[in-house]
Motif scaffolding. Structure first.
Motif, PDB file in Angstrom:
ATOM      1  N   ASP A 164      35.786  68.537  78.267  1.00  0.00           N
ATOM      2  CA  ASP A 164      35.334  70.059  77.928  1.00  0.00           C
ATOM      3  C   ASP A 164      35.524  70.859  78.888  1.00  0.00           C
ATOM      4  OD1 ASP A 164      34.339  69.214  75.274  1.00  0.00           O
ATOM      5  OD2 ASP A 164      32.358  68.444  76.566  1.00  0.00           O
ATOM      6  N   LEU A 165      35.339  70.347  80.298  1.00  0.00           N
ATOM      7  CA  LEU A 165      35.606  71.234  81.639  1.00  0.00           C
ATOM      8  C   LEU A 165      37.136  71.587  81.529  1.00  0.00           C
ATOM      9  CD1 LEU A 165      33.135  69.818  84.043  1.00  0.00           C
ATOM     10  CD2 LEU A 165      32.844  71.580  82.355  1.00  0.00           C
ATOM     11  N   LEU A 166      38.073  70.624  81.090  1.00  0.00           N
ATOM     12  CA  LEU A 166      39.548  70.735  81.235  1.00  0.00           C
ATOM     13  C   LEU A 166      39.760  71.986  80.456  1.00  0.00           C
ATOM     14  CD1 LEU A 166      40.756  67.038  81.550  1.00  0.00           C
ATOM     15  CD2 LEU A 166      40.870  68.637  83.216  1.00  0.00           C
ATOM     16  N   ILE A 167      39.360  71.815  79.309  1.00  0.00           N
ATOM     17  CA  ILE A 167      39.542  72.965  78.073  1.00  0.00           C
ATOM     18  C   ILE A 167      38.990  74.463  78.709  1.00  0.00           C
ATOM     19  CG2 ILE A 167      38.885  74.044  75.954  1.00  0.00           C
ATOM     20  CD1 ILE A 167      38.550  70.908  74.957  1.00  0.00           C
ATOM     21  N   LYS A 168      37.955  74.415  79.432  1.00  0.00           N
ATOM     22  CA  LYS A 168      37.474  75.732  79.908  1.00  0.00           C
ATOM     23  C   LYS A 168      37.999  76.080  81.149  1.00  0.00           C
ATOM     24  CE  LYS A 168      32.948  74.812  77.574  1.00  0.00           C
ATOM     25  NZ  LYS A 168      31.622  74.762  77.810  1.00  0.00           N
ATOM     26  N   ASP A 169      39.086  75.373  81.685  1.00  0.00           N
ATOM     27  CA  ASP A 169      39.538  75.448  83.152  1.00  0.00           C
ATOM     28  C   ASP A 169      38.635  75.404  84.267  1.00  0.00           C
ATOM     29  OD1 ASP A 169      41.612  75.889  84.827  1.00  0.00           O
ATOM     30  OD2 ASP A 169      41.342  78.056  84.955  1.00  0.00           O
ATOM     31  N   THR A 170      37.512  74.862  83.975  1.00  0.00           N
ATOM     32  CA  THR A 170      36.432  74.533  85.087  1.00  0.00           C
ATOM     33  C   THR A 170      37.191  73.571  86.241  1.00  0.00           C
ATOM     34  OG1 THR A 170      34.628  74.609  83.642  1.00  0.00           O
ATOM     35  CG2 THR A 170      34.082  73.440  85.857  1.00  0.00           C
ATOM     36  N   LEU A 176      40.364  66.222  88.632  1.00  0.00           N
ATOM     37  CA  LEU A 176      39.481  65.318  87.679  1.00  0.00           C
ATOM     38  C   LEU A 176      39.664  63.832  88.455  1.00  0.00           C
ATOM     39  CD1 LEU A 176      37.434  64.504  85.685  1.00  0.00           C
ATOM     40  CD2 LEU A 176      39.184  64.847  83.987  1.00  0.00           C
ATOM     41  N   GLU A 177      40.962  63.441  88.299  1.00  0.00           N
ATOM     42  CA  GLU A 177      41.338  62.069  88.609  1.00  0.00           C
ATOM     43  C   GLU A 177      41.070  61.721  89.978  1.00  0.00           C
ATOM     44  OE1 GLU A 177      42.323  59.634  86.382  1.00  0.00           O
ATOM     45  OE2 GLU A 177      42.084  61.035  84.709  1.00  0.00           O
ATOM     46  N   PHE A 178      41.109  62.819  90.819  1.00  0.00           N
ATOM     47  CA  PHE A 178      40.763  62.514  92.458  1.00  0.00           C
ATOM     48  C   PHE A 178      39.354  62.426  92.575  1.00  0.00           C
ATOM     49  CE2 PHE A 178      39.700  64.584  96.475  1.00  0.00           C
ATOM     50  CZ  PHE A 178      40.509  63.878  97.371  1.00  0.00           C
ATOM     51  N   LEU A 179      38.573  63.252  91.836  1.00  0.00           N
ATOM     52  CA  LEU A 179      37.171  62.917  92.246  1.00  0.00           C
ATOM     53  C   LEU A 179      36.716  61.836  91.557  1.00  0.00           C
ATOM     54  CD1 LEU A 179      35.905  66.780  91.305  1.00  0.00           C
ATOM     55  CD2 LEU A 179      35.948  65.555  93.529  1.00  0.00           C
ATOM     56  N   LYS A 180      37.074  61.379  90.313  1.00  0.00           N
ATOM     57  CA  LYS A 180      37.029  60.251  89.736  1.00  0.00           C
ATOM     58  C   LYS A 180      37.103  59.010  90.527  1.00  0.00           C
ATOM     59  CE  LYS A 180      37.941  57.005  85.963  1.00  0.00           C
ATOM     60  NZ  LYS A 180      38.838  57.189  84.531  1.00  0.00           N
ATOM     61  N   LEU A 181      38.372  59.043  91.444  1.00  0.00           N
ATOM     62  CA  LEU A 181      38.699  57.961  92.587  1.00  0.00           C
ATOM     63  C   LEU A 181      37.628  57.997  93.586  1.00  0.00           C
ATOM     64  CD1 LEU A 181      40.835  55.730  93.205  1.00  0.00           C
ATOM     65  CD2 LEU A 181      42.106  57.392  94.269  1.00  0.00           C
ATOM     66  N   LEU A 182      37.087  59.141  93.954  1.00  0.00           N
ATOM     67  CA  LEU A 182      36.166  59.220  95.156  1.00  0.00           C
ATOM     68  C   LEU A 182      35.008  58.553  94.800  1.00  0.00           C
ATOM     69  CD1 LEU A 182      36.958  62.838  96.648  1.00  0.00           C
ATOM     70  CD2 LEU A 182      37.912  60.910  97.345  1.00  0.00           C
ATOM     71  N   GLY A 342      33.557  82.084  83.013  1.00  0.00           N
ATOM     72  CA  GLY A 342      32.890  80.927  83.181  1.00  0.00           C
ATOM     73  C   GLY A 342      32.673  80.182  84.445  1.00  0.00           C
ATOM     74  N   ARG A 343      32.108  79.160  84.184  1.00  0.00           N
ATOM     75  CA  ARG A 343      31.886  78.396  85.739  1.00  0.00           C
ATOM     76  C   ARG A 343      33.330  77.709  85.958  1.00  0.00           C
ATOM     77  NH1 ARG A 343      27.447  77.809  82.220  1.00  0.00           N
ATOM     78  NH2 ARG A 343      25.497  78.790  83.105  1.00  0.00           N
ATOM     79  N   LYS A 344      33.482  77.588  87.451  1.00  0.00           N
ATOM     80  CA  LYS A 344      34.855  76.991  87.940  1.00  0.00           C
ATOM     81  C   LYS A 344      34.365  76.392  89.245  1.00  0.00           C
ATOM     82  CE  LYS A 344      37.216  79.836  85.056  1.00  0.00           C
ATOM     83  NZ  LYS A 344      37.927  78.984  83.766  1.00  0.00           N
ATOM     84  N   LEU A 345      35.299  75.488  89.116  1.00  0.00           N
ATOM     85  CA  LEU A 345      35.430  74.584  90.520  1.00  0.00           C
ATOM     86  C   LEU A 345      36.202  75.369  91.334  1.00  0.00           C
ATOM     87  CD1 LEU A 345      35.866  70.709  91.026  1.00  0.00           C
ATOM     88  CD2 LEU A 345      37.111  72.367  92.367  1.00  0.00           C
ATOM     89  N   VAL A 346      35.775  75.883  92.444  1.00  0.00           N
ATOM     90  CA  VAL A 346      36.828  76.582  93.317  1.00  0.00           C
ATOM     91  C   VAL A 346      37.421  75.915  94.401  1.00  0.00           C
ATOM     92  CG1 VAL A 346      35.555  78.986  92.433  1.00  0.00           C
ATOM     93  CG2 VAL A 346      34.731  77.848  94.593  1.00  0.00           C
TER      94      VAL A 346
END
Length: 396
Positions: A164-170, A176-182, A342-346
């Protein structure tokens, strides 16, 4: 007509002994049919009238429709005439209003009373949680100068997915894959952002990457997290000061100390605002790697300065000790921002361990066009290497 019908129905209900909601609805339907029998009215109008009367008598009046709307995240009532709501990150004004201040105050008392709380002029501020998990804040006169203020932050029952956040460009797929690995590699992560920037939502999503065989303890002032993938989960919630009785007050600091005795693999602190930052960082430094938390700040650098202030105030520490506590406790800072679309990871940042001060290495950041791009590689790869070696060992 609605006001007259409501008064008539309430008078009849006074004659009944604890009528059920079904009985009340049947009475409302009978009254509406009887009153509109000789009127040429659309069926939709009659149905809406029945709904509004029922909500007014048994629910939260004109707020009920907003509460039932799954697309609305927050409801803000500034006195009887000004009702606003947040939907998809944007604020809209509701066209309906309360008839007067008394009607709004009656709804407030209904909400607060159901939670066995008290709010009045002597105690004009109260926080409660609805049965569905939604958070409610009430401020009355004389603190609220222009009349009662009611704010409801709705609890999202639907489990938001990273897709859902990928669709919204958050966030984008690479970040995403980087944070998952962390998360899997047990990096300690701190999420920073302003009000309503999506910190709790993002914390929920990161927690979804935690392996299911770990023991997780969450600590919050007011329970908002909805973690569903961890069976060995303990949820702790603070208890606010009640009627000046200090014996009933249980703060975040006490809960963190309690959690450390419960053999957690990881600890999630919903939000740090003060002295509890010291206890959270201490936990992160004492074998609970992979822990997470959030805080209010408009940039990652400001967040570190705020954390340093929280750690130093009331703990009688030298500044360099506080700096080292933060450096050794937190590995990654994620910055969120609420923007017009919308809300974004900046940004995603790494705290450099070998510097004498609090220095950030930018890993991801938005460019001038708003795209989230990779800026540099992770310098502290020790935990990442341990995780990858363990994965390779399992494959063998």
């Amino acid at each position: 007509m609605e006001r007259e019908l409501k008064e008539e129905i309430i008078e009849e209900l006074k004659k009944k002994e604890l009528p059920s909601e079904l009985e009340i609805k049947d009475l409302i339907i009978d009254k509406v049919i009887d009153r509109t029998r000789d009127m040429t009215l659309p069926i939709e109008y009659k149905n809406n009238l029945i709904r509004d009367l029922f909500n007014s008598i048994c629910r939260y009046d004109i707020l009920q429709i907003l509460l039932e709307n799954k697309d609305i995240d927050e409801i803000m009532v500034n006195g009887p005439e000004y009702i606003f709501y947040e939907k998809a990150g944007k604020i809209y004004r509701e066209n309906r209003t309360f008839e007067n201040t008394d009607q709004l105050e009656n709804i407030i008392q209904t909400i607060v009373g159901k939670m066995n709380k008290i709010v009045n002029q002597a105690k004009p501020i109260v926080d409660v949680r609805l049965d569905d998990g939604s958070r409610v804040n009430v401020v009355l006169k004389p603190i609220a100068i222009d009349g009662p203020v009611l704010t409801i932050r709705k609890f999202n029952k639907s489990f938001l997915k990273m897709e859902d956040l990928l669709i919204k460009d958050t966030i984008n797929q690479e970040a995403l894959e980087f944070l998952k690995l962390l998360v899997r590699s047990r990096y300690n992560i701190f999420i920073s952002g302003g009000t309503s920037s999506g910190k709790t939502t993002f914390l929920n999503l990161l927690a979804g990457f935690i392996p299911v065989d770990e023991r997780l303890i969450t600590i919050e002032d007011s329970a908002e997290l909805s973690i569903r993938n961890i069976p060995n989960l303990i949820r702790l919630e603070g208890r606010q000061l009640d009627n000046d009785n200090f014996d009933t007050h249980i703060d975040i600091r006490k809960l963190i100390k309690t959690a450390l005795r419960m053999r957690p693999d990881r600890i999630i602190v919903g939000e740090v605002r003060g002295h509890e930052a010291f206890d959270m960082l201490t936990a992160m430094n004492t074998g609970h790697e992979g822990s997470m938390s959030t805080g209010h700040a408009n940039s990652a650098k400001d967040m570190l300065l705020r954390l340093l202030t929280m750690v130093l105030v009331g703990n009688d520490l030298r500044e360099d000790v506080g700096v080292n506590l933060i450096k050794s406790g937190i590995d990654i800072v994620i910055q969120l921002q609420r923007q017009h679309d919308g809300r974004k990871l900046v940004g995603i940042y790494e705290i450099l361990k070998n510097e004498s001060a609090l220095v950030l290495n930018t890993l991801f950041e938005r460019d001038k066009l708003g795209a989230l791009i990779r800026i540099s590689e992770l310098k502290n790869q020790e935990k990442l290497n341990i995780y990858e070696n363990n994965q390779n060992f399992k494959k063998e």
